[in-house]
Scaffold this motif. Sequence first.
Motif, short mmCIF file in Angstrom:
data_model
loop_
_atom_site.label_atom_id
_atom_site.label_comp_id
_atom_site.label_asym_id
_atom_site.label_seq_id
_atom_site.Cartn_x
_atom_site.Cartn_y
_atom_site.Cartn_z
N ARG A 31 -1.75 10.42 -0.49
CA ARG A 31 -1.55 11.81 -0.94
C ARG A 31 -0.07 12.06 -1.25
O ARG A 31 0.27 12.68 -2.25
CB ARG A 31 -2.03 12.79 0.12
N GLU A 32 0.83 11.55 -0.38
CA GLU A 32 2.27 11.72 -0.62
C GLU A 32 2.69 11.07 -1.93
O GLU A 32 3.45 11.65 -2.71
CB GLU A 32 3.07 11.06 0.51
N VAL A 33 2.21 9.87 -2.17
CA VAL A 33 2.57 9.14 -3.40
C VAL A 33 2.08 9.92 -4.62
O VAL A 33 2.83 10.11 -5.59
CB VAL A 33 1.98 7.71 -3.39
N GLY A 90 6.24 10.87 -10.39
CA GLY A 90 6.88 11.44 -11.56
C GLY A 90 7.85 12.56 -11.26
O GLY A 90 8.38 13.19 -12.16
N LYS A 91 8.10 12.83 -9.99
CA LYS A 91 9.01 13.91 -9.62
C LYS A 91 10.31 13.32 -9.05
O LYS A 91 10.42 12.13 -8.81
CB LYS A 91 8.36 14.83 -8.60
N ALA A 140 11.74 8.30 -5.78
CA ALA A 140 12.57 7.15 -5.37
C ALA A 140 12.88 7.22 -3.88
O ALA A 140 12.89 6.19 -3.19
CB ALA A 140 13.85 7.11 -6.18
N ASP A 141 13.12 8.43 -3.37
CA ASP A 141 13.37 8.59 -1.93
C ASP A 141 12.12 8.24 -1.12
O ASP A 141 12.21 7.62 -0.07
CB ASP A 141 13.80 10.02 -1.62
N LEU A 162 3.29 1.46 -7.34
CA LEU A 162 3.06 2.35 -6.19
C LEU A 162 1.99 3.38 -6.51
O LEU A 162 1.15 3.69 -5.66
CB LEU A 162 4.37 3.02 -5.77
N ARG A 163 1.98 3.91 -7.73
CA ARG A 163 0.91 4.84 -8.12
C ARG A 163 -0.45 4.13 -8.09
O ARG A 163 -1.44 4.68 -7.61
CB ARG A 163 1.17 5.42 -9.51
N ASN A 164 -0.49 2.90 -8.59
CA ASN A 164 -1.73 2.12 -8.54
C ASN A 164 -2.13 1.80 -7.10
O ASN A 164 -3.31 1.74 -6.78
CB ASN A 164 -1.59 0.85 -9.36
#
Length: 99
Positions: A30-32, A37-38, A42-43, A81-83
């Motif tokens: 959920r966090e990812v 895209g925001k 990166a953090d 990471l999205r995948n």
Amino acid sequence: MTTKSKKASSAETAETGPTLDTVTLQQTAREVTDLSGKAGFADLMARLQTESGLMFGRHRGRVKAKMLGVDATGSDKDEALRNWANAARRALLKEGGAA
């Protein structure tokens, strides 16, 4: 007194596969998704590398993300990471947890 040998325990784990931490998987996915895209993405990636063991590598010319027993590939770290978040949701559904 009966004790299981390490071989027996290993055999049982091999048959059933590793158990996924469904709560952590769900929260992390959920966090990812929320930060994808925001500005804070990166953090988040850096925090996941230190706190959750997120690792990146190369596999057949693509970037591979691996964390919490789930892995996925993408053309770059962000996509991988999205995948990974999508793969984590599919793993949750397969385990019977809510995604």
